[in-house]
Design a protein around this motif. Structure first.
Motif, PDB file in Angstrom:
ATOM      1  N   GLY A 169       0.823  -1.197   0.000  1.00 58.65           N
ATOM      2  CA  GLY A 169       0.000   0.000   0.000  1.00 58.65           C
ATOM      3  C   GLY A 169       0.861   1.252   0.000  1.00 58.65           C
ATOM      4  N   ALA A 170       0.208   2.393  -0.068  1.00 56.77           N
ATOM      5  CA  ALA A 170       0.926   3.666  -0.159  1.00 56.77           C
ATOM      6  C   ALA A 170       1.814   3.912   1.051  1.00 56.77           C
ATOM      7  N   GLU A 171       1.347   3.545   2.254  1.00 56.43           N
ATOM      8  CA  GLU A 171       2.154   3.759   3.462  1.00 56.43           C
ATOM      9  C   GLU A 171       3.423   2.925   3.416  1.00 56.43           C
ATOM     10  N   GLN A 172       3.329   1.717   2.888  1.00 61.33           N
ATOM     11  CA  GLN A 172       4.522   0.875   2.784  1.00 61.33           C
ATOM     12  C   GLN A 172       5.503   1.426   1.759  1.00 61.33           C
ATOM     13  N   VAL A 173       4.998   1.991   0.679  1.00 64.14           N
ATOM     14  CA  VAL A 173       5.890   2.623  -0.296  1.00 64.14           C
ATOM     15  C   VAL A 173       6.643   3.769   0.358  1.00 64.14           C
ATOM     16  N   ARG A 174       5.937   4.577   1.142  1.00 63.31           N
ATOM     17  CA  ARG A 174       6.601   5.682   1.837  1.00 63.31           C
ATOM     18  C   ARG A 174       7.649   5.166   2.814  1.00 63.31           C
ATOM     19  N   ALA A 175       7.312   4.102   3.541  1.00 65.90           N
ATOM     20  CA  ALA A 175       8.265   3.540   4.502  1.00 65.90           C
ATOM     21  C   ALA A 175       9.511   3.018   3.793  1.00 65.90           C
ATOM     22  N   ALA A 176       9.322   2.386   2.649  1.00 65.09           N
ATOM     23  CA  ALA A 176      10.465   1.867   1.898  1.00 65.09           C
ATOM     24  C   ALA A 176      11.347   3.006   1.401  1.00 65.09           C
ATOM     25  N   ARG A 177      10.731   4.086   0.903  1.00 61.71           N
ATOM     26  CA  ARG A 177      11.501   5.211   0.379  1.00 61.71           C
ATOM     27  C   ARG A 177      12.309   5.915   1.471  1.00 61.71           C
ATOM     28  N   ASP A 178      11.871   5.796   2.717  1.00 60.11           N
ATOM     29  CA  ASP A 178      12.646   6.362   3.825  1.00 60.11           C
ATOM     30  C   ASP A 178      13.925   5.575   4.083  1.00 60.11           C
ATOM     31  N   ILE A 179      13.977   4.342   3.567  1.00 55.20           N
ATOM     32  CA  ILE A 179      15.128   3.463   3.805  1.00 55.20           C
ATOM     33  C   ILE A 179      16.089   3.467   2.624  1.00 55.20           C
TER      34      ILE A 179
END
Length: 290
Positions: A169-179
């Motif tokens: 989902g969108a929240e997981q994409v954001r979390a991945a981009r933070d890494i």
């Protein structure tokens, strides 16, 4: 418009790093046996599909070492190694296969490291072009962060060039981009299943490729009257219309339709040059809102 083979370059390309991926690629999952388990029914035919895809100009292949398991990567190596410099082979980790042919999650550090090394060995490459982390039963950002950080470490070690996320989902994409940088998102999406409309657009704004799996409906092909109606009007197949709509939907969409048939591969490739008039687009755009 006929179903003759047409170079997928007609649909353009999308750059990931120094590689230009044809927007119409090839997904190799169906080269394994029934239920993506065991050897193909016809090994020579499977090898022919892979070679035909590359000869037709496709530069984006999608695979995983858990297809078979191991079978599909072995076929890719046999058919195509040494690989053309312009070819991007994308793979997935995060799941495993069990004797009952299930697909449980495999997201521990040891499982992910082993999966990356299995893909490296089976494909016989020094580094993997693109690795997608496949999530399973959760779309919580916290559940993705740990596994994605493991892949980010392997990327820093030079074993992976680019990272993607799948079934997210969108929240997981954001979390991945933070890494670490995210090169692509691979989710279930097609003309009839449009829950990711907002995510497709968001990825386009962020320069992230969106790769829909099951673009033709998966193991049960799409059964949509509108596809048949448009296909009849244009003199093409419903499969080609479904793929052409996705290519038109957004420039960041990269397709990986799968098949174990050279004839179907040629039909899919020809979809890259199918032009959808405005009246057809109005009909197809309305499918996901019914």
């Amino acid at each position: 418009m006929t179903s003759e083979t047409t170079a997928p370059a007609a649909a353009g390309s999308w750059k990931i790093g120094g590689l230009a991926l044809t927007r119409l690629g090839y997904g190799a999952m169906q080269l394994a046996g029934p239920k993506v388990w065991g050897p193909p029914r016809d090994r020579d035919a499977a090898l022919a599909v892979l070679r035909t895809a590359v000869e037709a100009g496709i530069t984006h292949l999608d695979t995983s070492d858990y297809y078979g398991p191991h079978v599909v990567n072995d076929l890719i190596r046999e058919a195509l190694h040494p690989y053309p410099e312009h070819l991007c082979i994308a793979t997935k980790v995060g799941a495993r296969r069990t004797p009952d042919r299930a697909w449980p999650a495999a997201l521990s550090r040891d499982e992910l490291v082993r999966a990356v090394h299995d893909n490296l060995r089976r494909l016989d490459v020094p580094a993997l072009h693109l690795v997608n982390l496949r999530m399973t039963d959760t779309r919580a950002a916290a559940d993705l962060a740990g596994p994605f950080a493991v892949l980010a470490e392997l990327r820093e070690q030079g074993l992976i060039r680019h990272l993607g996320v799948s079934n997210v989902g969108a929240e997981q994409v954001r979390a991945a981009r933070d890494i670490a940088p995210v090169a692509c998102v691979q989710n279930h999406y097609n003309v009839a299943l449009r829950g990711d409309d907002d995510l497709v657009d968001r990825c386009a704004e962020q320069g992230i490729a969106y790769v829909p799996y099951y673009p033709l409906g998966g193991f049960r092909p799409l059964q949509v009257d509108a596809l048949e109606d448009v296909a009849r009007d244009l003199g093409v197949t419903a499969r080609q219309v479904a793929l052409a709509w996705l290519l038109r939907r957004s420039p960041n969409i990269l397709l990986i339709p799968g098949t174990s048939s050279v004839a179907h591969l040629r039909e899919n490739i020809a979809a890259a040059s199918v032009e959808l008039p405005d009246r057809a687009l109005r009909v197809l755009d309305a499918v996901g809102t019914r």
